[in-house]
Design a protein around this motif. Structure first.
Motif, PDB file in Angstrom:
ATOM      1  N   ARG A  71       0.826  -1.213   0.000  1.00  0.00           N
ATOM      2  CA  ARG A  71       0.000   0.000   0.000  1.00  0.00           C
ATOM      3  C   ARG A  71       0.854   1.254   0.000  1.00  0.00           C
ATOM      4  O   ARG A  71       0.511   2.242  -0.668  1.00  0.00           O
ATOM      5  N   ARG A  72       1.965   1.235   0.714  1.00  0.00           N
ATOM      6  CA  ARG A  72       2.843   2.411   0.670  1.00  0.00           C
ATOM      7  C   ARG A  72       3.360   2.637  -0.748  1.00  0.00           C
ATOM      8  O   ARG A  72       3.434   3.768  -1.224  1.00  0.00           O
ATOM      9  N   GLN A  73       3.667   1.547  -1.417  1.00  0.00           N
ATOM     10  CA  GLN A  73       4.168   1.683  -2.787  1.00  0.00           C
ATOM     11  C   GLN A  73       3.087   2.231  -3.714  1.00  0.00           C
ATOM     12  O   GLN A  73       3.362   3.065  -4.577  1.00  0.00           O
ATOM     13  N   ILE A  74       1.856   1.767  -3.509  1.00  0.00           N
ATOM     14  CA  ILE A  74       0.746   2.317  -4.297  1.00  0.00           C
ATOM     15  C   ILE A  74       0.623   3.810  -4.054  1.00  0.00           C
ATOM     16  O   ILE A  74       0.469   4.610  -4.995  1.00  0.00           O
ATOM     17  N   ILE A  75       0.710   4.200  -2.791  1.00  0.00           N
ATOM     18  CA  ILE A  75       0.613   5.617  -2.450  1.00  0.00           C
ATOM     19  C   ILE A  75       1.699   6.417  -3.166  1.00  0.00           C
ATOM     20  O   ILE A  75       1.447   7.493  -3.713  1.00  0.00           O
ATOM     21  N   GLU A  76       2.905   5.857  -3.177  1.00  0.00           N
ATOM     22  CA  GLU A  76       4.006   6.566  -3.847  1.00  0.00           C
ATOM     23  C   GLU A  76       3.744   6.703  -5.342  1.00  0.00           C
ATOM     24  O   GLU A  76       4.029   7.737  -5.951  1.00  0.00           O
ATOM     25  N   MET A  77       3.167   5.645  -5.935  1.00  0.00           N
ATOM     26  CA  MET A  77       2.867   5.719  -7.367  1.00  0.00           C
ATOM     27  C   MET A  77       1.773   6.746  -7.646  1.00  0.00           C
ATOM     28  O   MET A  77       1.824   7.464  -8.645  1.00  0.00           O
ATOM     29  N   LEU A  78       0.775   6.769  -6.748  1.00  0.00           N
ATOM     30  CA  LEU A  78      -0.318   7.726  -6.960  1.00  0.00           C
ATOM     31  C   LEU A  78       0.146   9.154  -6.694  1.00  0.00           C
ATOM     32  O   LEU A  78      -0.479  10.113  -7.169  1.00  0.00           O
ATOM     33  N   LEU A 126      -4.469  10.044  -5.309  1.00  0.00           N
ATOM     34  CA  LEU A 126      -4.112  10.138  -3.892  1.00  0.00           C
ATOM     35  C   LEU A 126      -4.902  11.241  -3.210  1.00  0.00           C
ATOM     36  O   LEU A 126      -5.110  12.310  -3.775  1.00  0.00           O
ATOM     37  N   ASN A 127      -5.356  10.940  -2.002  1.00  0.00           N
ATOM     38  CA  ASN A 127      -5.904  11.986  -1.138  1.00  0.00           C
ATOM     39  C   ASN A 127      -4.944  12.167   0.038  1.00  0.00           C
ATOM     40  O   ASN A 127      -4.839  11.282   0.889  1.00  0.00           O
ATOM     41  N   PRO A 128      -4.270  13.273   0.106  1.00  0.00           N
ATOM     42  CA  PRO A 128      -3.192  13.413   1.096  1.00  0.00           C
ATOM     43  C   PRO A 128      -3.654  13.731   2.508  1.00  0.00           C
ATOM     44  O   PRO A 128      -2.841  13.721   3.438  1.00  0.00           O
ATOM     45  N   SER A 174      -9.667   4.178   4.177  1.00  0.00           N
ATOM     46  CA  SER A 174      -8.883   4.967   5.130  1.00  0.00           C
ATOM     47  C   SER A 174      -8.720   6.397   4.629  1.00  0.00           C
ATOM     48  O   SER A 174      -8.018   7.192   5.255  1.00  0.00           O
ATOM     49  N   GLY A 175      -9.350   6.701   3.507  1.00  0.00           N
ATOM     50  CA  GLY A 175      -9.334   8.068   3.006  1.00  0.00           C
ATOM     51  C   GLY A 175      -8.085   8.452   2.244  1.00  0.00           C
ATOM     52  O   GLY A 175      -7.914   9.619   1.884  1.00  0.00           O
ATOM     53  N   LEU A 176      -7.217   7.485   1.976  1.00  0.00           N
ATOM     54  CA  LEU A 176      -5.952   7.829   1.326  1.00  0.00           C
ATOM     55  C   LEU A 176      -6.047   7.860  -0.190  1.00  0.00           C
ATOM     56  O   LEU A 176      -5.155   8.386  -0.855  1.00  0.00           O
ATOM     57  N   ALA A 177      -7.098   7.269  -0.745  1.00  0.00           N
ATOM     58  CA  ALA A 177      -7.221   7.261  -2.198  1.00  0.00           C
ATOM     59  C   ALA A 177      -8.681   7.389  -2.574  1.00  0.00           C
ATOM     60  O   ALA A 177      -9.580   7.154  -1.762  1.00  0.00           O
ATOM     61  N   GLN A 178      -8.896   7.757  -3.799  1.00  0.00           N
ATOM     62  CA  GLN A 178     -10.241   7.858  -4.342  1.00  0.00           C
ATOM     63  C   GLN A 178     -10.139   7.554  -5.834  1.00  0.00           C
ATOM     64  O   GLN A 178      -9.042   7.520  -6.382  1.00  0.00           O
ATOM     65  N   TYR A 179     -11.285   7.315  -6.453  1.00  0.00           N
ATOM     66  CA  TYR A 179     -11.224   7.101  -7.893  1.00  0.00           C
ATOM     67  C   TYR A 179     -12.319   7.877  -8.589  1.00  0.00           C
ATOM     68  O   TYR A 179     -13.311   8.290  -7.991  1.00  0.00           O
ATOM     69  N   ARG A 180     -12.096   8.070  -9.890  1.00  0.00           N
ATOM     70  CA  ARG A 180     -13.141   8.558 -10.760  1.00  0.00           C
ATOM     71  C   ARG A 180     -13.289   7.544 -11.871  1.00  0.00           C
ATOM     72  O   ARG A 180     -12.336   6.849 -12.230  1.00  0.00           O
ATOM     73  N   GLY A 181     -14.486   7.432 -12.404  1.00  0.00           N
ATOM     74  CA  GLY A 181     -14.724   6.469 -13.454  1.00  0.00           C
ATOM     75  C   GLY A 181     -14.284   6.988 -14.813  1.00  0.00           C
ATOM     76  O   GLY A 181     -14.358   8.182 -15.079  1.00  0.00           O
ATOM     77  N   ASP A 182     -13.796   6.074 -15.643  1.00  0.00           N
ATOM     78  CA  ASP A 182     -13.468   6.403 -17.032  1.00  0.00           C
ATOM     79  C   ASP A 182     -13.827   5.166 -17.839  1.00  0.00           C
ATOM     80  O   ASP A 182     -13.008   4.271 -17.994  1.00  0.00           O
ATOM     81  N   ALA A 183     -15.108   5.119 -18.286  1.00  0.00           N
ATOM     82  CA  ALA A 183     -15.636   3.918 -18.925  1.00  0.00           C
ATOM     83  C   ALA A 183     -15.507   2.740 -17.962  1.00  0.00           C
ATOM     84  O   ALA A 183     -15.902   2.884 -16.812  1.00  0.00           O
ATOM     85  N   GLN A 184     -14.913   1.627 -18.398  1.00  0.00           N
ATOM     86  CA  GLN A 184     -14.738   0.516 -17.457  1.00  0.00           C
ATOM     87  C   GLN A 184     -13.653   0.785 -16.430  1.00  0.00           C
ATOM     88  O   GLN A 184     -13.594   0.130 -15.409  1.00  0.00           O
TER      89      GLN A 184
END
Lengths: 107, 107
Positions: free
Chosen positions: B12-19, B66-68, B50-60
């Motif tokens: 998850r930390r790595q995902i956060i860094e990528m985002l 990241l939400n900091p 945990s509030g650290l990420a969010q998404y928006r849709g883009d077709a599928q």
DNA sequence: GAGACTCATAACTTGCCAGTTATATAACTA
DNA sequence: TAGTTATATAACTGGCAAGTTATGAGTCTC
């Protein structure tokens, strides 16, 4: 277990906060919680092994104290994200020693 | 799961860094790891909850960003410990925007 | 509309972690 | 030295987290 994992447990975070105030014996810490003495002893071991705490002997007692180094590493890990939230200048000032204080009022 | 728990996992930390670099689709993230797509999907759910990420849709696709905010809360949690390690002034400067930059060279 | 694509969820397994009680270890005390 | 105090470790249990495969749900394309 690294510092991030050590901090994931709320009991360990509370121990860290108590050790930040002042060093304490293992027994003192046990009294502050409702869980058993071995449970606290295990948490203290985790804190030791992650570098967040250390003890010195005092007869049968073990006096635990905080080692902030792993916290400073987390602080550095946060560096790359800091631009993402507003920084209050007065918060920055709080962390400066008197000698290094910003001179915004005097400049 | 709070932010501390979310950060305890290295994936998850790595995902956060990528985002932090840029927003990415779930699929992009899956390709960056060796674990299965459902495993990443679960990590993303934890980050969302945990509030650290969010998404928006883009077709599928679901484009994650990241939400900091929870990171800033950890930053604030660290406040009480900051006096325990040396603060380099140049690190403070890094976090200031250009407009707020200290004027030590010009002053 | 059938199939492909993208992602989440279901169901399950496994391993680890935090708690327990019981016991060991070490130092002080009478 | 026997007993008490202070703390750690051993052995065990239960629950949860993180992984797996299989499948569901929504969207695009032909």
């Amino acid at each position: 277990m690294d510092a991030f994992e050590a901090l994931a447990d709320p009991t360990r975070r509370q121990i860290i906060e108590m050790l930040c105030e002042r060093e304490r014996s293992a027994g003192e810490l046990v009294e502050s919680f409702t869980i058993s003495q071995p449970a606290i002893s295990r948490h203290l071991r985790v804190l030791r092994e992650s570098g967040l705490a250390q003890y010195r002997g005092d007869a049968q007692r073990r006096i635990y104290s905080l080692n902030p180094t792993p916290l400073s590493e987390i602080d550095r890990w946060l560096d790359r994200y800091r631009s993402l939230w507003p920084h209050r200048l007065d918060r920055l000032e709080e962390h400066l020693t008197d000698g290094q204080a910003l001179q915004k009022d005097q400049g």
